[in-house]
Design a protein around this motif. Sequence first.
Motif, PDB file in Angstrom:
ATOM      1  N   PRO A 160       0.831  -1.203   0.000  1.00 52.56           N
ATOM      2  CA  PRO A 160       0.000   0.000   0.000  1.00 52.56           C
ATOM      3  C   PRO A 160       0.874   1.266   0.000  1.00 52.56           C
ATOM      4  CG  PRO A 160      -0.848  -1.600   1.560  1.00 52.56           C
ATOM      5  CD  PRO A 160       0.493  -2.122   1.092  1.00 52.56           C
ATOM      6  N   ALA A 161       0.480   2.244  -0.836  1.00 58.61           N
ATOM      7  CA  ALA A 161       1.278   3.464  -0.986  1.00 58.61           C
ATOM      8  C   ALA A 161       0.971   4.517   0.071  1.00 58.61           C
ATOM      9  CB  ALA A 161       1.074   4.047  -2.385  1.00 58.61           C
ATOM     10  N   ALA A 162      -0.289   4.615   0.501  1.00 58.26           N
ATOM     11  CA  ALA A 162      -0.692   5.667   1.443  1.00 58.26           C
ATOM     12  C   ALA A 162       0.100   5.636   2.751  1.00 58.26           C
ATOM     13  CB  ALA A 162      -2.192   5.604   1.703  1.00 58.26           C
ATOM     14  N   PRO A 163       0.364   4.468   3.362  1.00 56.91           N
ATOM     15  CA  PRO A 163       1.126   4.466   4.608  1.00 56.91           C
ATOM     16  C   PRO A 163       2.560   5.006   4.454  1.00 56.91           C
ATOM     17  CG  PRO A 163      -0.039   2.389   4.371  1.00 56.91           C
ATOM     18  CD  PRO A 163      -0.178   3.128   3.067  1.00 56.91           C
ATOM     19  N   HIS A 164       3.033   5.078   3.221  1.00 55.61           N
ATOM     20  CA  HIS A 164       4.370   5.623   2.953  1.00 55.61           C
ATOM     21  C   HIS A 164       4.321   7.100   2.591  1.00 55.61           C
ATOM     22  CE1 HIS A 164       6.391   1.773   3.281  1.00 55.61           C
ATOM     23  NE2 HIS A 164       5.344   1.252   2.670  1.00 55.61           N
ATOM     24  N   GLY A 165       3.132   7.699   2.708  1.00 54.44           N
ATOM     25  CA  GLY A 165       2.995   9.130   2.481  1.00 54.44           C
ATOM     26  C   GLY A 165       2.751   9.540   1.044  1.00 54.44           C
ATOM     27  N   PHE A 166       2.360   8.611   0.192  1.00 56.72           N
ATOM     28  CA  PHE A 166       2.087   8.926  -1.210  1.00 56.72           C
ATOM     29  C   PHE A 166       0.584   9.063  -1.423  1.00 56.72           C
ATOM     30  CE2 PHE A 166       6.154   6.653  -1.389  1.00 56.72           C
ATOM     31  CZ  PHE A 166       6.917   7.607  -2.047  1.00 56.72           C
ATOM     32  N   THR A 167       0.191  10.145  -2.100  1.00 52.39           N
ATOM     33  CA  THR A 167      -1.209  10.363  -2.415  1.00 52.39           C
ATOM     34  C   THR A 167      -1.410  10.326  -3.924  1.00 52.39           C
ATOM     35  OG1 THR A 167      -0.916  12.768  -2.385  1.00 52.39           O
ATOM     36  CG2 THR A 167      -1.626  11.728  -0.330  1.00 52.39           C
ATOM     37  N   THR A 168      -2.651  10.116  -4.314  1.00 53.80           N
ATOM     38  CA  THR A 168      -3.024   9.981  -5.720  1.00 53.80           C
ATOM     39  C   THR A 168      -3.305  11.351  -6.353  1.00 53.80           C
ATOM     40  OG1 THR A 168      -5.313   9.697  -5.057  1.00 53.80           O
ATOM     41  CG2 THR A 168      -4.006   7.689  -5.343  1.00 53.80           C
TER      42      THR A 168
ATOM     43  N   VAL B 278       2.466   0.697  -4.387  1.00 52.95           N
ATOM     44  CA  VAL B 278       3.791   1.103  -4.850  1.00 52.95           C
ATOM     45  C   VAL B 278       4.753  -0.076  -4.710  1.00 52.95           C
ATOM     46  CG1 VAL B 278       4.458   2.017  -2.560  1.00 52.95           C
ATOM     47  CG2 VAL B 278       5.616   2.855  -4.624  1.00 52.95           C
ATOM     48  N   ARG B 279       5.732  -0.108  -5.585  1.00 57.05           N
ATOM     49  CA  ARG B 279       6.827  -1.088  -5.473  1.00 57.05           C
ATOM     50  C   ARG B 279       8.136  -0.316  -5.479  1.00 57.05           C
ATOM     51  NH1 ARG B 279       8.489  -6.416  -9.041  1.00 57.05           N
ATOM     52  NH2 ARG B 279      10.382  -6.805  -7.853  1.00 57.05           N
ATOM     53  N   GLU B 280       8.946  -0.587  -4.491  1.00 57.30           N
ATOM     54  CA  GLU B 280      10.263   0.050  -4.372  1.00 57.30           C
ATOM     55  C   GLU B 280      11.269  -0.718  -5.226  1.00 57.30           C
ATOM     56  OE1 GLU B 280      12.601   1.728  -0.601  1.00 57.30           O
ATOM     57  OE2 GLU B 280      12.514  -0.464  -0.619  1.00 57.30           O
ATOM     58  N   LEU B 281      11.947   0.005  -6.115  1.00 55.23           N
ATOM     59  CA  LEU B 281      12.977  -0.600  -6.956  1.00 55.23           C
ATOM     60  C   LEU B 281      14.381  -0.230  -6.484  1.00 55.23           C
ATOM     61  CD1 LEU B 281      11.430  -0.005 -10.504  1.00 55.23           C
ATOM     62  CD2 LEU B 281      11.276  -2.050  -9.074  1.00 55.23           C
ATOM     63  N   GLN B 282      14.525   0.953  -5.902  1.00 54.92           N
ATOM     64  CA  GLN B 282      15.814   1.401  -5.366  1.00 54.92           C
ATOM     65  C   GLN B 282      15.699   1.433  -3.845  1.00 54.92           C
ATOM     66  OE1 GLN B 282      18.449   1.972  -7.435  1.00 54.92           O
ATOM     67  NE2 GLN B 282      17.122   1.494  -9.163  1.00 54.92           N
ATOM     68  N   LYS B 283      16.541   0.694  -3.176  1.00 54.25           N
ATOM     69  CA  LYS B 283      16.481   0.582  -1.717  1.00 54.25           C
ATOM     70  C   LYS B 283      16.472   1.965  -1.058  1.00 54.25           C
ATOM     71  CE  LYS B 283      18.690  -1.735   2.129  1.00 54.25           C
ATOM     72  NZ  LYS B 283      17.888  -2.815   2.593  1.00 54.25           N
ATOM     73  N   GLY B 284      15.537   2.155  -0.152  1.00 52.18           N
ATOM     74  CA  GLY B 284      15.428   3.399   0.596  1.00 52.18           C
ATOM     75  C   GLY B 284      14.491   4.425  -0.017  1.00 52.18           C
ATOM     76  N   ALA B 285      14.021   4.197  -1.242  1.00 58.33           N
ATOM     77  CA  ALA B 285      13.163   5.188  -1.905  1.00 58.33           C
ATOM     78  C   ALA B 285      11.848   5.389  -1.148  1.00 58.33           C
ATOM     79  CB  ALA B 285      12.902   4.783  -3.353  1.00 58.33           C
ATOM     80  N   LEU B 286      11.288   4.331  -0.584  1.00 53.52           N
ATOM     81  CA  LEU B 286      10.027   4.472   0.143  1.00 53.52           C
ATOM     82  C   LEU B 286      10.178   5.307   1.404  1.00 53.52           C
ATOM     83  CD1 LEU B 286       8.288   0.991  -0.111  1.00 53.52           C
ATOM     84  CD2 LEU B 286       7.517   3.163  -1.072  1.00 53.52           C
TER      85      LEU B 286
END
Length: 182
Positions: free
Chosen positions: A131-139, A153-161
Amino acid sequence: MMTDILLCPAAPVDIPAILELNRLAFGGNAEAELVEALLADPAAAPLVNLVLFQGDVLRGHVLLSRGWLDGVADGPALSWLAPLAVHPERQGRGLGQALTHAASAMAAEMDQSLIFLMGHPGFYPKCGYVPAAPHGFTTPHPLPIEAQPAWMVRELQKGALSHWSGRVRAAAALEWPELWGG
C-alpha cells in the motif's frame, strides 16, 4: 497446449492486438483508450511496453509510463504501471506476474526508484507491491475509501520508500478523474 512463451517489447504492428486484448481483459474500451492515449502522449514517455505471446497469439501486455512527485523538481525517477492485461482464458496462470516482474526488472535497469499503480490488492502484493498511502504517497485525485487498498507502490531502489513522499502525478491520461472514482 501452447507452451512457447515469448516476452518482448511491443512493436507498432502489435498495437491493434494490444487494444483488442485490453478490451477482452477488462470487458470494455476504457483500458484500450488509455493505452492509445499513453502511447500518443510524449509526457507519458512510455518506459516499458511489453507483450507476451504464447505461440503466435498475444496473451498479455503491460505498459509503464513516466511519473513524478508534485512540486519536487529533483525527485525520484518513478513509473506508473497501467494497464496490465492478460487474455481472460489465460488469467490465473502466472502470465500477469511474469509481465509485472519483467516490467519491474526493466524499470530498475533504467534507474527507476518506484512504480505506482491502482490495482487488485489480492494480486499485486504477490509482485512486490505494498500500500502506498502508509508511505505518504497520495493519488492525483482523492480516492473513495473503498478504493484506497488498490493504491500501491513497489520500491525498486532501496530506501526510496522512506526517502520520498507526496502527491504522485502522471501523464494526463492517467489523471482522468473517472479513473479515480470522480
